[in-house]
Design a protein around this motif. Sequence first.
Motif, short mmCIF file in Angstrom:
data_model
loop_
_atom_site.label_atom_id
_atom_site.label_comp_id
_atom_site.label_asym_id
_atom_site.label_seq_id
_atom_site.Cartn_x
_atom_site.Cartn_y
_atom_site.Cartn_z
N VAL A 1 0.88 -1.16 0.00
CA VAL A 1 0.00 0.00 0.00
C VAL A 1 0.92 1.21 0.00
O VAL A 1 1.87 1.28 0.79
CB VAL A 1 -0.92 0.02 1.24
N ALA A 2 0.69 2.14 -0.92
CA ALA A 2 1.53 3.33 -1.01
C ALA A 2 0.73 4.56 -0.61
O ALA A 2 -0.44 4.70 -0.96
CB ALA A 2 2.07 3.51 -2.43
N PHE A 3 1.38 5.43 0.14
CA PHE A 3 0.82 6.73 0.48
C PHE A 3 1.59 7.75 -0.34
O PHE A 3 2.82 7.85 -0.23
CB PHE A 3 0.99 7.02 1.97
N LEU A 4 0.89 8.50 -1.18
CA LEU A 4 1.51 9.50 -2.05
C LEU A 4 1.16 10.87 -1.48
O LEU A 4 -0.02 11.26 -1.48
CB LEU A 4 1.00 9.35 -3.48
N TYR A 5 2.16 11.59 -0.99
CA TYR A 5 1.95 12.87 -0.32
C TYR A 5 2.27 14.01 -1.28
O TYR A 5 3.37 14.10 -1.81
CB TYR A 5 2.83 12.96 0.92
N GLU A 6 1.31 14.90 -1.49
CA GLU A 6 1.48 16.00 -2.44
C GLU A 6 2.18 17.21 -1.84
O GLU A 6 2.70 18.04 -2.56
CB GLU A 6 0.12 16.41 -3.00
N GLY A 7 2.16 17.36 -0.53
CA GLY A 7 2.76 18.53 0.08
C GLY A 7 4.10 18.20 0.71
O GLY A 7 4.64 17.11 0.54
#
Length: 188
Positions: free
Chosen positions: A64-70
Amino acid sequence: AINENVDLAGRVDVPMLPWAQAVYEKRKGDISKDDPEALCLPPGVPRMSTTPYPWTILQTPQFVAFLYEGGAHVWRKVFMGRQVHDPIVEETWLGDSIGWWEGDTLVIESTSFNDSTWLGRGGFMHTADMKIVERLTRVGNELRYDMTVEDPMFVEPWVVPTRILRAGAANVVPERRDCEVYEEGEFV
């Protein structure tokens, strides 16, 4: 995408040992001038999920990947099906994360952090021996987020109160400043 901005340490009493409380008070007194996130460094776990910028969860059979934009625009991988943490992982900004399902709840256990991140605004610290267990449960358009932090700087494990995160495009905020323009303590 999820959007939430929370000061994890500012809302509850955290069971810190006196030496850790002294460091926290000093950092608060310095108005967080050495905050790693303000220096465009990765906020770390769990703070990365509490910044005011959207993030996305991507699920595959292996991880499971968490993609953080900030923040530092990083991603975090949670390895599914692995029973133990990787013994050769060195201390990292986001740690080594393994996950499994308990019914409809994703359970994530993370270790192998460096001690350079803060758990929240104001200088709330941790050691490299920190272990975090997160529990995420989707209920409709909301994500229930429970977390327990174990660290030698705590008198006892810190059970963070349940947070409800809301999903959806309505929460998207503009991208923050470009971290590449940070020079010698000032943004230009």
